[in-house]
Motif scaffolding. Structure first.
Motif, PDB file in Angstrom:
ATOM      1  N   LEU B  76      26.243  19.257  -8.454  1.00  0.00           N
ATOM      2  CA  LEU B  76      24.938  19.186  -9.115  1.00  0.00           C
ATOM      3  C   LEU B  76      23.861  18.673  -8.155  1.00  0.00           C
ATOM      4  O   LEU B  76      22.699  19.059  -8.259  1.00  0.00           O
ATOM      5  CB  LEU B  76      25.012  18.277 -10.336  1.00  0.00           C
ATOM      6  CG  LEU B  76      25.638  18.924 -11.578  1.00  0.00           C
ATOM      7  CD1 LEU B  76      25.681  17.934 -12.733  1.00  0.00           C
ATOM      8  CD2 LEU B  76      24.861  20.183 -11.973  1.00  0.00           C
ATOM      9  N   ARG B  77      24.265  17.826  -7.213  1.00  0.00           N
ATOM     10  CA  ARG B  77      23.299  17.342  -6.216  1.00  0.00           C
ATOM     11  C   ARG B  77      23.282  18.266  -4.996  1.00  0.00           C
ATOM     12  O   ARG B  77      22.731  17.912  -3.957  1.00  0.00           O
ATOM     13  CB  ARG B  77      23.684  15.924  -5.773  1.00  0.00           C
ATOM     14  CG  ARG B  77      23.387  14.858  -6.837  1.00  0.00           C
ATOM     15  CD  ARG B  77      23.484  13.471  -6.237  1.00  0.00           C
ATOM     16  NE  ARG B  77      24.739  13.259  -5.515  1.00  0.00           N
ATOM     17  CZ  ARG B  77      25.864  12.800  -6.086  1.00  0.00           C
ATOM     18  NH1 ARG B  77      25.888  12.494  -7.350  1.00  0.00           N
ATOM     19  NH2 ARG B  77      26.964  12.641  -5.385  1.00  0.00           N
ATOM     20  N   LEU B  78      23.888  19.465  -5.168  1.00  0.00           N
ATOM     21  CA  LEU B  78      23.954  20.463  -4.096  1.00  0.00           C
ATOM     22  C   LEU B  78      24.701  19.944  -2.868  1.00  0.00           C
ATOM     23  O   LEU B  78      24.446  20.361  -1.749  1.00  0.00           O
ATOM     24  CB  LEU B  78      22.559  20.964  -3.688  1.00  0.00           C
ATOM     25  CG  LEU B  78      21.764  21.637  -4.810  1.00  0.00           C
ATOM     26  CD1 LEU B  78      20.416  22.123  -4.288  1.00  0.00           C
ATOM     27  CD2 LEU B  78      22.552  22.804  -5.399  1.00  0.00           C
ATOM     28  N   ASP B  79      25.622  19.011  -3.109  1.00  0.00           N
ATOM     29  CA  ASP B  79      26.486  18.554  -2.022  1.00  0.00           C
ATOM     30  C   ASP B  79      27.838  19.226  -2.232  1.00  0.00           C
ATOM     31  O   ASP B  79      28.529  18.969  -3.207  1.00  0.00           O
ATOM     32  CB  ASP B  79      26.605  17.022  -2.077  1.00  0.00           C
ATOM     33  CG  ASP B  79      27.649  16.505  -1.084  1.00  0.00           C
ATOM     34  OD1 ASP B  79      28.212  17.322  -0.315  1.00  0.00           O
ATOM     35  OD2 ASP B  79      27.891  15.284  -1.082  1.00  0.00           O
ATOM     36  N   PHE B  80      28.192  20.127  -1.322  1.00  0.00           N
ATOM     37  CA  PHE B  80      29.398  20.921  -1.536  1.00  0.00           C
ATOM     38  C   PHE B  80      30.576  20.396  -0.721  1.00  0.00           C
ATOM     39  O   PHE B  80      31.555  21.097  -0.488  1.00  0.00           O
ATOM     40  CB  PHE B  80      29.121  22.391  -1.222  1.00  0.00           C
ATOM     41  CG  PHE B  80      28.079  22.969  -2.132  1.00  0.00           C
ATOM     42  CD1 PHE B  80      28.429  23.471  -3.371  1.00  0.00           C
ATOM     43  CD2 PHE B  80      26.742  22.948  -1.781  1.00  0.00           C
ATOM     44  CE1 PHE B  80      27.467  23.983  -4.218  1.00  0.00           C
ATOM     45  CE2 PHE B  80      25.781  23.449  -2.628  1.00  0.00           C
ATOM     46  CZ  PHE B  80      26.139  23.965  -3.855  1.00  0.00           C
ATOM     47  N   GLY B  81      30.455  19.182  -0.273  1.00  0.00           N
ATOM     48  CA  GLY B  81      31.585  18.544   0.398  1.00  0.00           C
ATOM     49  C   GLY B  81      31.644  18.842   1.876  1.00  0.00           C
ATOM     50  O   GLY B  81      30.917  19.690   2.407  1.00  0.00           O
ATOM     51  N   GLU B  82      32.548  18.127   2.509  1.00  0.00           N
ATOM     52  CA  GLU B  82      32.700  18.207   3.947  1.00  0.00           C
ATOM     53  C   GLU B  82      33.967  19.001   4.246  1.00  0.00           C
ATOM     54  O   GLU B  82      34.990  18.811   3.597  1.00  0.00           O
ATOM     55  CB  GLU B  82      32.848  16.777   4.486  1.00  0.00           C
ATOM     56  CG  GLU B  82      32.814  16.651   5.966  1.00  0.00           C
ATOM     57  CD  GLU B  82      31.420  16.265   6.476  1.00  0.00           C
ATOM     58  OE1 GLU B  82      31.298  16.031   7.666  1.00  0.00           O
ATOM     59  OE2 GLU B  82      30.476  16.229   5.658  1.00  0.00           O
ATOM     60  N   SER B  83      33.896  19.895   5.224  1.00  0.00           N
ATOM     61  CA  SER B  83      35.113  20.552   5.661  1.00  0.00           C
ATOM     62  C   SER B  83      35.852  19.605   6.599  1.00  0.00           C
ATOM     63  O   SER B  83      35.314  19.211   7.634  1.00  0.00           O
ATOM     64  CB  SER B  83      34.781  21.852   6.398  1.00  0.00           C
ATOM     65  OG  SER B  83      35.898  22.246   7.171  1.00  0.00           O
ATOM     66  N   TYR B  84      37.090  19.202   6.193  1.00  0.00           N
ATOM     67  CA  TYR B  84      37.775  18.220   7.032  1.00  0.00           C
ATOM     68  C   TYR B  84      38.210  18.822   8.349  1.00  0.00           C
ATOM     69  O   TYR B  84      38.351  18.145   9.357  1.00  0.00           O
ATOM     70  CB  TYR B  84      38.953  17.589   6.277  1.00  0.00           C
ATOM     71  CG  TYR B  84      40.153  18.489   6.125  1.00  0.00           C
ATOM     72  CD1 TYR B  84      41.153  18.484   7.109  1.00  0.00           C
ATOM     73  CD2 TYR B  84      40.303  19.327   5.031  1.00  0.00           C
ATOM     74  CE1 TYR B  84      42.252  19.316   6.985  1.00  0.00           C
ATOM     75  CE2 TYR B  84      41.397  20.150   4.917  1.00  0.00           C
ATOM     76  CZ  TYR B  84      42.367  20.148   5.888  1.00  0.00           C
ATOM     77  OH  TYR B  84      43.448  20.966   5.784  1.00  0.00           O
ATOM     78  N   ARG B  85      38.379  20.137   8.355  1.00  0.00           N
ATOM     79  CA  ARG B  85      38.818  20.779   9.599  1.00  0.00           C
ATOM     80  C   ARG B  85      37.670  20.991  10.578  1.00  0.00           C
ATOM     81  O   ARG B  85      37.813  20.834  11.771  1.00  0.00           O
ATOM     82  CB  ARG B  85      39.455  22.140   9.285  1.00  0.00           C
ATOM     83  CG  ARG B  85      40.965  22.079   9.160  1.00  0.00           C
ATOM     84  CD  ARG B  85      41.531  23.467   9.035  1.00  0.00           C
ATOM     85  NE  ARG B  85      41.833  24.064  10.334  1.00  0.00           N
ATOM     86  CZ  ARG B  85      41.189  25.105  10.825  1.00  0.00           C
ATOM     87  NH1 ARG B  85      40.209  25.651  10.147  1.00  0.00           N
ATOM     88  NH2 ARG B  85      41.538  25.597  11.992  1.00  0.00           N
ATOM     89  N   LEU B  86      36.527  21.429  10.011  1.00  0.00           N
ATOM     90  CA  LEU B  86      35.395  21.728  10.878  1.00  0.00           C
ATOM     91  C   LEU B  86      34.554  20.490  11.146  1.00  0.00           C
ATOM     92  O   LEU B  86      33.708  20.499  12.048  1.00  0.00           O
ATOM     93  CB  LEU B  86      34.524  22.826  10.244  1.00  0.00           C
ATOM     94  CG  LEU B  86      35.282  24.099   9.846  1.00  0.00           C
ATOM     95  CD1 LEU B  86      34.394  25.039   9.053  1.00  0.00           C
ATOM     96  CD2 LEU B  86      35.833  24.806  11.087  1.00  0.00           C
TER      97      LEU B  86
END
Lengths: 342, 312
Positions: B76-86
């Motif tokens: 909802l806050r347009l935070d789609f998470g962090e890619s742990y690999r990249l």
């Protein structure tokens, strides 16, 4: 000299001077064969002849399956692809059935057609104005001129407020208005002959009368008309001449008023008798006995004989030719004289 | 036009719920799939403690419901998470790959619509004719071949055999040809078959007879009267199929080493990179939703009868 040359041009564009007295359209011994769904060839129109003189309205009457619509479609070259034709269709003296006919110059500009169901006959996704003006637009007329012509055509056809309503789509029109728009569309190319296939059948009775009045006023502008109908009252209202068809053949033809008042064929007599009188309660209409013959199951001899009160042995064996039984009156009944003078 | 705007707003509101559904389903699916992101990342040599530490750092040790609520809040806050690999925001990686996939799908759509419409028009204008039968056979073939096989065959023929086109990778417009054509194969068939039946049906309508009675040529009747009415169902299908095309792109991109979303998401799935899988899914769901709305708007523009139905 010029007349001979131009008469050979089947598109009719050059045939401005056909020999005087030549009817606009002469249907001569027209034959139409159509394969039925089983693949058997059916002769849906069998040796039909009649004339449409300039400025007259000819009514083609008959029950469904009598071949009247097929005859009209043949005149404008819109028979199904599978249909095979014979005989001649002389338009201003030139045969339309010849393969070199340029139908694109005939249709719309010489001969045009209106159909039974105006809603189906109009393109649902184009405005009325666009459809009415299409012939003119394709002829390369400037936009403003086409617009003026469309307004004029719609006005002539009795569409109220044409300037505004030309932007409407067919579904926004009432049934009667749609048929008026269809008539405007058919008149756009300034044709000499209008084919009208059951133009009032799909309309409300009150609307029917208004459309018939419109057709009559168009007639008075000098247009010839071939009016196809199963409704005797429509024919009686509008037609000068009448051609009565039965099972793909002409039963009788002649001046409308005379044919309807004093038939020369038992089928016409039965047809007239089957129309209920509106004002009297006493005279109940006589329904036609039996079921109509169809071209696929055409009885031997005179096709009408199984339903005919006058039928004799000769009628079962011999196809009656059309004979002139009184001046201008043609009947295909062996005993036409008996019918004429009861 | 106000009516159309209202329709779009309504569809967007429904779209919010669709997106929520898509987010929830993919959230469950990635976690239901076997394999542990931390274990995959650290490799077979990692010990239990290392794995546990990374799992905790990724927040994957929390109860599933807690993870879900936090995920939705982030989205909802347009935070789609962090890619742990990249090691960077997942959506950033997605947007980096997006243009390549857009190039591919738009080109494939253009090819499919152009070829499909043309084939459908000629076939439908004379149903049962020789052209119609050939087109029918061709479209059945186009639709039946599996995409990966078509891709390999095209590479064998045009890249390795005739040496006309590059077999894989990006760089020049020529690189786009084989993947786009491969992707367009089944789509072309769908457009052609639908156009064919739609045109054939329109050509039987009485208004086509009216058009002929005006003295128009068969071409003018076909293009001026039958085509417009036949396009209505085609537009809807093109809109819907463009969404499906992004799914097809996954396979094609892998065959041709095309650096788009497809290869990104296959990588992400193999490595249990939850954030990237979720981000790609949400993006595709959003694109499909927007395309459907666009198709509906076009549909209304094409059919005047629906235009007023929407208004009332």
């Amino acid at each position: 000299m010029g007349g001979r040359v131009t008469a050979q041009r089947p598109d009719g564009t050059g045939a401005v001077n056909p020999p005087p007295g030549t009817p606009l359209l002469q249907v001569e011994d027209l034959v139409i064969d159509l394969p039925d769904p089983q693949g058997d060839v059916v002769r849906v129109v069998d040796g039909v002849s009649f004339d449409v003189p300039a400025g007259t309205t000819v009514g083609l009457i008959g029950e469904s399956g009598s071949g009247k619509t097929m005859t009209a479609l043949a005149v404008i070259g819109l028979l199904p692809d599978r249909a095979a034709t014979g005989g001649r269709l002389l338009w201003r003296g030139a045969d339309l059935l010849r393969p070199e006919t340029d139908w694109r110059r005939v249709r719309g500009h010489q001969i045009s057609m209106i159909f039974q169901d105006p809603l189906a006959a109009l393109n649902p996704s184009l405005t009325i104005g666009r459809q009415v003006g299409e012939i003119l637009r394709r002829a390369g007329r400037p936009r403003a001129e086409v617009r003026r012509a469309v307004i004029d055509l719609l006005d002539r056809a009795g569409v109220p407020d044409p300037e505004r309503r030309m932007g409407d789509y067919p579904y926004e029109f009432s049934g009667g208005l749609r048929q008026r728009a269809m008539i405007a569309l058919a008149l756009a190319g300034n044709p000499a002959l209008l084919l009208a296939d059951e133009p009032t059948t799909a309309l409300d009775v009150t609307v029917q009368a208004r459309i018939l009045r419109l057709l009559r006023s168009i007639q008075q502008e000098g247009l010839s008309m071939l009016l196809v109908s199963h409704d005797l009252r429509v024919i009686a209202h509008v037609a000068d001449q009448v051609v009565v068809m039965y099972a793909g053949r002409v039963a009788e033809r002649g001046p409308a008023a005379e044919v309807l008042r004093r038939p020369a064929h038992p089928y016409t007599r039965a047809l007239v008798a089957s129309v209920p009188a509106v004002r009297t309660r006493t005279a109940l209409a006589d329904p036609l006995p039996g079921t109509p013959a169809t071209p696929a199951h055409r009885p031997s001899g005179c096709a009408f004989h199984p339903r005919c009160p006058l039928a004799r042995d000769r009628c079962r064996a011999e196809v009656p030719p059309a004979r002139e039984v009184a001046p201008g009156r043609w009947s295909a009944c062996h005993f036409a004289e008996e019918v004429l003078t009861p | 036009m106000v009516a159309v705007t209202r329709m779009v707003v309504r569809r967007l509101l429904i779209g919010v719920f669709v997106m929520w559904g898509a987010a929830s389903v993919i959230f469950v699916i990635v976690r239901a799939a076997p394999g542990d992101p931390a274990a995959v990342f650290l490799g077979p040599d990692a010990d239990k403690e290392q794995i546990a530490r990374l799992t905790a750092a990724l927040g994957l040790d929390k109860p599933l419901f807690e993870q879900y609520v936090r995920y939705l809040g982030d989205v909802l806050r347009l935070d789609f998470g962090e890619s742990y690999r990249l090691g960077r925001p997942a959506m950033e990686a997605v947007f980096e790959r997006l243009p390549a996939t857009i190039d591919l799908t738009l080109t494939a759509t253009a090819v499919a619509v152009a070829v499909g419409l043309a084939l459908g028009l000629v076939a439908g204008s004379r149903p049962g004719g020789a052209v119609d039968r050939v087109v029918s056979a061709v479209t059945i073939a186009l639709q039946s071949f599996p995409t990966f096989w078509v891709g390999i065959m095209l590479v064998l023929t045009f890249a390795l055999g005739l040496r006309l086109l590059p077999s894989a990778g990006v760089g020049t417009p020529a690189h786009l040809v084989l993947p786009a054509v491969t992707l367009a194969f089944p789509f072309t068939a769908i457009v052609a078959r639908l156009t064919r039946s739609s045109v054939a049906e329109a050509m039987r309508e009485p208004y086509v007879q009216t058009a002929r009675s005006k003295g128009l040529s068969e071409r003018q009747v076909l293009l001026g009267h039958a085509l417009r009415n036949s396009l209505i169902p085609v537009v809807t299908i093109v809109g819907l199929q463009m969404g499906a095309l992004m799914g097809g792109a996954v396979i094609v991109e892998n065959v041709f080493a095309w650096p788009g979303l497809g290869s990104l998401v296959v990588d992400a799935v193999a490595n249990r990179d939850y954030a990237v899988v979720q981000a790609v899914t949400l993006l595709i769901a959003g694109v499909v939703m927007v395309l459907n709305i666009v198709a509906d708007v076009l549909y209304v523009r094409l059919d005047p009868r629906i235009r007023t139905e929407v208004a009332s």
